[in-house]
Design a protein around this motif. Sequence first.
Motif, PDB file in Angstrom:
ATOM      1  N   PRO A  29       0.811  -1.218   0.000  1.00 41.76           N
ATOM      2  CA  PRO A  29       0.000   0.000   0.000  1.00 41.76           C
ATOM      3  C   PRO A  29       0.847   1.272   0.000  1.00 41.76           C
ATOM      4  O   PRO A  29       1.910   1.292   0.587  1.00 41.76           O
ATOM      5  N   HIS A  30       0.310   2.297  -0.668  1.00 44.61           N
ATOM      6  CA  HIS A  30       1.061   3.539  -0.818  1.00 44.61           C
ATOM      7  C   HIS A  30       0.734   4.545   0.275  1.00 44.61           C
ATOM      8  O   HIS A  30       1.258   5.647   0.281  1.00 44.61           O
ATOM      9  N   VAL A  31      -0.187   4.169   1.146  1.00 47.88           N
ATOM     10  CA  VAL A  31      -0.460   5.009   2.314  1.00 47.88           C
ATOM     11  C   VAL A  31      -0.266   4.148   3.552  1.00 47.88           C
ATOM     12  O   VAL A  31      -0.447   2.926   3.509  1.00 47.88           O
ATOM     13  N   ARG A  32       0.119   4.779   4.637  1.00 49.10           N
ATOM     14  CA  ARG A  32       0.354   4.043   5.873  1.00 49.10           C
ATOM     15  C   ARG A  32      -0.345   4.725   7.043  1.00 49.10           C
ATOM     16  O   ARG A  32      -0.552   5.940   7.028  1.00 49.10           O
ATOM     17  N   ASP A  33      -0.649   3.917   8.042  1.00 42.66           N
ATOM     18  CA  ASP A  33      -1.218   4.429   9.271  1.00 42.66           C
ATOM     19  C   ASP A  33      -0.202   5.353   9.939  1.00 42.66           C
ATOM     20  O   ASP A  33       1.005   5.182   9.781  1.00 42.66           O
ATOM     21  N   ALA A  34      -0.715   6.352  10.674  1.00 45.22           N
ATOM     22  CA  ALA A  34       0.182   7.348  11.257  1.00 45.22           C
ATOM     23  C   ALA A  34       0.899   6.851  12.504  1.00 45.22           C
ATOM     24  O   ALA A  34       1.885   7.436  12.935  1.00 45.22           O
ATOM     25  N   ASP A  35       0.417   5.766  13.098  1.00 41.28           N
ATOM     26  CA  ASP A  35       0.996   5.305  14.355  1.00 41.28           C
ATOM     27  C   ASP A  35       2.412   4.758  14.156  1.00 41.28           C
ATOM     28  O   ASP A  35       2.691   4.092  13.178  1.00 41.28           O
ATOM     29  N   THR A  36       3.289   5.060  15.104  1.00 43.48           N
ATOM     30  CA  THR A  36       4.648   4.520  15.064  1.00 43.48           C
ATOM     31  C   THR A  36       4.994   3.939  16.433  1.00 43.48           C
ATOM     32  O   THR A  36       4.278   4.162  17.411  1.00 43.48           O
ATOM     33  N   THR A  37       6.092   3.202  16.483  1.00 37.94           N
ATOM     34  CA  THR A  37       6.548   2.626  17.743  1.00 37.94           C
ATOM     35  C   THR A  37       6.715   3.722  18.791  1.00 37.94           C
ATOM     36  O   THR A  37       6.245   3.586  19.926  1.00 37.94           O
ATOM     37  N   THR A  38       7.365   4.816  18.399  1.00 41.92           N
ATOM     38  CA  THR A  38       7.630   5.905  19.346  1.00 41.92           C
ATOM     39  C   THR A  38       6.325   6.468  19.900  1.00 41.92           C
ATOM     40  O   THR A  38       6.220   6.764  21.087  1.00 41.92           O
TER      41      THR A  38
ATOM     42  N   VAL B  17      -8.958  -2.398   7.842  1.00 44.23           N
ATOM     43  CA  VAL B  17      -8.421  -1.140   8.357  1.00 44.23           C
ATOM     44  C   VAL B  17      -9.295   0.012   7.873  1.00 44.23           C
ATOM     45  O   VAL B  17     -10.179  -0.177   7.034  1.00 44.23           O
ATOM     46  N   HIS B  18      -9.055   1.188   8.412  1.00 42.44           N
ATOM     47  CA  HIS B  18      -9.845   2.364   8.035  1.00 42.44           C
ATOM     48  C   HIS B  18      -8.933   3.492   7.574  1.00 42.44           C
ATOM     49  O   HIS B  18      -8.748   4.468   8.296  1.00 42.44           O
ATOM     50  N   PRO B  19      -8.361   3.356   6.381  1.00 44.28           N
ATOM     51  CA  PRO B  19      -7.540   4.464   5.891  1.00 44.28           C
ATOM     52  C   PRO B  19      -8.417   5.666   5.572  1.00 44.28           C
ATOM     53  O   PRO B  19      -9.618   5.517   5.346  1.00 44.28           O
ATOM     54  N   LYS B  20      -7.821   6.860   5.574  1.00 49.81           N
ATOM     55  CA  LYS B  20      -8.566   8.071   5.189  1.00 49.81           C
ATOM     56  C   LYS B  20      -9.176   7.843   3.813  1.00 49.81           C
ATOM     57  O   LYS B  20      -8.499   7.395   2.894  1.00 49.81           O
ATOM     58  N   THR B  21     -10.470   8.182   3.652  1.00 52.32           N
ATOM     59  CA  THR B  21     -11.141   7.790   2.415  1.00 52.32           C
ATOM     60  C   THR B  21     -10.809   8.709   1.232  1.00 52.32           C
ATOM     61  O   THR B  21     -10.791   8.247   0.100  1.00 52.32           O
ATOM     62  N   HIS B  22     -10.558   9.976   1.465  1.00 54.64           N
ATOM     63  CA  HIS B  22     -10.195  10.905   0.378  1.00 54.64           C
ATOM     64  C   HIS B  22     -11.172  10.852  -0.800  1.00 54.64           C
ATOM     65  O   HIS B  22     -10.772  11.026  -1.940  1.00 54.64           O
ATOM     66  N   LYS B  23     -12.459  10.618  -0.535  1.00 54.20           N
ATOM     67  CA  LYS B  23     -13.396  10.472  -1.670  1.00 54.20           C
ATOM     68  C   LYS B  23     -13.909  11.854  -2.077  1.00 54.20           C
ATOM     69  O   LYS B  23     -15.098  12.136  -1.984  1.00 54.20           O
ATOM     70  N   SER B 420       0.697  -4.214   6.113  1.00 57.84           N
ATOM     71  CA  SER B 420       1.687  -3.157   5.891  1.00 57.84           C
ATOM     72  C   SER B 420       1.130  -1.812   6.329  1.00 57.84           C
ATOM     73  O   SER B 420       1.838  -0.996   6.911  1.00 57.84           O
ATOM     74  N   TYR B 421      -0.151  -1.597   6.023  1.00 59.43           N
ATOM     75  CA  TYR B 421      -0.753  -0.304   6.337  1.00 59.43           C
ATOM     76  C   TYR B 421      -0.725  -0.029   7.833  1.00 59.43           C
ATOM     77  O   TYR B 421      -0.346   1.037   8.280  1.00 59.43           O
ATOM     78  N   ILE B 422      -1.095  -1.038   8.617  1.00 57.00           N
ATOM     79  CA  ILE B 422      -1.322  -0.795  10.040  1.00 57.00           C
ATOM     80  C   ILE B 422      -0.033  -0.894  10.856  1.00 57.00           C
ATOM     81  O   ILE B 422       0.031  -0.407  11.980  1.00 57.00           O
ATOM     82  N   CYS B 423       1.021  -1.493  10.313  1.00 58.08           N
ATOM     83  CA  CYS B 423       2.226  -1.780  11.109  1.00 58.08           C
ATOM     84  C   CYS B 423       2.866  -0.507  11.664  1.00 58.08           C
ATOM     85  O   CYS B 423       3.245   0.379  10.899  1.00 58.08           O
ATOM     86  N   LYS B 426       6.294   0.115  10.381  1.00 61.01           N
ATOM     87  CA  LYS B 426       6.334   0.305   8.916  1.00 61.01           C
ATOM     88  C   LYS B 426       7.034  -0.851   8.200  1.00 61.01           C
ATOM     89  O   LYS B 426       7.720  -0.669   7.202  1.00 61.01           O
ATOM     90  N   ASN B 427       6.853  -2.039   8.749  1.00 60.12           N
ATOM     91  CA  ASN B 427       7.402  -3.233   8.115  1.00 60.12           C
ATOM     92  C   ASN B 427       6.622  -3.518   6.828  1.00 60.12           C
ATOM     93  O   ASN B 427       5.396  -3.584   6.875  1.00 60.12           O
ATOM     94  N   PRO B 428       7.291  -3.659   5.677  1.00 64.65           N
ATOM     95  CA  PRO B 428       6.556  -3.887   4.422  1.00 64.65           C
ATOM     96  C   PRO B 428       6.088  -5.335   4.314  1.00 64.65           C
ATOM     97  O   PRO B 428       6.539  -6.098   3.465  1.00 64.65           O
ATOM     98  N   LEU B 429       5.154  -5.724   5.186  1.00 69.24           N
ATOM     99  CA  LEU B 429       4.793  -7.142   5.321  1.00 69.24           C
ATOM    100  C   LEU B 429       4.256  -7.744   4.033  1.00 69.24           C
ATOM    101  O   LEU B 429       4.661  -8.832   3.623  1.00 69.24           O
TER     102      LEU B 429
END
Lengths: 348, 453
Positions: A29-38, B17-23, B420-423, B426-429
Amino acid sequence: MDFKSLKITKTAKEKSGGGADLFTVGVSPHVRDADTTTRIMGWVIIALLPLTVYGVYIGGISAFIVIAMSIIGAVGAEYVMQKLMHRAVTVGDLSALLTGLLLGLTLPPRLPFWMPLIGGIVAIVLGKQVFGGLGHNIFNPALVGRAVIFISWSRLMTTSYLSSPQAAVVQTSAIKSINAVTTATPLQTMHNVRDGQAALSASRYYGPLFLGNPWGCIGEVSALLILLGLGVLLYNGLVDWRIPVSYIGTVVTLSWILGMDPLFSALSGGLLIGACFMATDYVTNPMTWWGKVVFAVGCGIITVVLRFYSNLPEGVMFSILVMNGFTPLIDRYLKPRRFGAKRVVSAA
Amino acid sequence: MGLTRQIRRTLLTKGGVHPKTHKYTASMKIAPGPNPERMVIPLSQHIGAPCEPVVEPGQRVLVGQKIGDSKAFVSAPVHSSVSGEVKSIGQFPHPLGNHGLAVEIASDRSGEISPDVRPAGDRVNMTPDEIRRAIREGGVVGLGGATFPTHVKLSPPEDKPIELVIINGAECEPYLTGDHRLMVERTADVIEGALLIRKAVGAKRIVIAIERNKPDAIEVMNDSRKGDDFEVVVLPARYPQGAEKTLIKSVTGREVPAGGLPMDVGVVVDNVGTAVAVRDCIYEGMPVVERIVTVSGDGIAGRGNLKVKIGTSFHELIEYCGGYKGEKGKLLMGGPMMGLAQYTDSVPVIKGTSGIIALAGETVFRQEPAHFVCIRCGRCVRRCPMNLLPYQIGDYCDAGMWEQLEGLNIEDCVECGCCSYICPTKNPLVQLIKVGKEGLDKRKKKIESLSSD
């Protein structure tokens, strides 16, 4: 005409008739959730702040020194270890700070300053870095640090609860009468009650345990503030409610069966802070929800067994450490049900 | 009754997951697209065998005229979207990666329609076989993006009776609004397409499944209901609600068996756009030569839902929408969750192009290649719609520990990208899992070749 053997004679740019610049490519995916470990670590620290501030207020300057030294020990050890091992220094992810803070909160406020320092160092070095750092440790680092101090200097660890002058503000008349009897922790007192050394009613402790308990570790000062912290974690979706609920539920049920006041068993000792902040540590508990329930119920059973049938007044620390050891096993056997493995009931 | 069913549906929908919809384009009417002079129409726009060209350079073609076909069953013919002259046939950049055989046409921009374009009949008179044949001739494929040939999907074997047709109006990908607009603007055509599909597979029921965040589409669909010809099911808004297996589970409670197809649980799922295409190719005889494309993203000056001729280059379309804005970033075909990043905008719109999203350089997610440290938060496990353990599969794939993957059902992964989105680290699972699937395949082939020696 054999189209398959056609050679590409023009570049994409030449053929396109426009759009000379190239774009960034990458895998979806080209977008990611904003949450991080920190951010997660930061939220847990925020959840612990009210408890920490109140604990320092009740415990006095020595409580502050204990917490400060354990944080310095943990963060310092992380920095030095990572430098020595030529790894990227990740002190900035706040996880070492959180370990130090959690360790400090599980210590009595009157320890000599070097002891939490050693605890913090042990927590990071033996509890975390020897396994490969964040995410790889088997046991909760803060509890590893605490266990080492507890075993090495057990007398100091169990008798450093003497209350400070500030603690007087939370002492009601009922507490004053208890205070005349003992300066031990409520749980220690009840231990003595069972052994026939004292005679007290558990319900007299409800108020102070909830609002201000000077006999205990820094972080055991108020059940209310621990639950507030848990509320912050649950609101942000950072922990699974099943762990504290099944852990505390198991302890309450078993204690009640064994004849202890159920509410007292939930409020006293390190159970609340252990169930809300230690057993919920991501790294050292199972990944599936029913794995988490098995883990938490196991913690509860061991806690009760240690509380009732051992020489120790409290069993939260060892119960969590023991169940941490079972986590890989639980993860291996309790996997999610495969999608499409069997039919489920129709909704339509 | 209705309420308890809604609650059960919500409970049945695990993960996501619930990504921003941007519709942003949800209320923008479908507008005509550009009419460029140069078209590049790839001969492989579907899953299955690529087409062979049936025209020659210099030949004049008309709108709707077949320019490529294949004898294979799993394939779909390709038609010209403009009238003009075939300039060349050769390798051109393809949005699904690298290059592919395509027909380059110089359009005369008159849009003269081929005499081949005539109505095939109507629902009452046509037999299921005739409907399927017309759909095949019309080159209809799954327009949600998967591009699986529709006539194949509508040909279930006799031992797998189809009971239910689900029209997929979930449109769970952020930004995309083409299906939403079709449901609002071409309601009757969506329904007619659904009825044709139902007749083709001999199903009893039709469900039109729409996510809760499209109240106008739900309302207009409900209003055009006559008797019991179909049912509108409102689904919770989450990604990947529109993924076939997730959708079937949300609507019916049935789980497609691991490794199986929707027909194994008596269901056929078709996208809203596909239903409209089915209707168009039967009632008007017009094959798939146009499709609705959502153009959006913060990297483009304008945005909208456009009716675009297949073969229009991305560049042409973006210029038509006002050109680029800001620093150049990513150019996606499809939505941001599963879309394909393009390296150039000279690729053409194909049947599977549900959207063109340009993300400006500043907003593109970038990360230095580093060792990703899993903190075992368990979010990937909770969010995985297929009940997998992404953190563990990803770890083993990364390390090439193929034996350890046994029993982790990596083949069930639908590559939705929720993990990948929720990690938080930011691990590219999902990338690791895709690589792992390929690695496993190679290993299997190697073992087979060794054992056959």
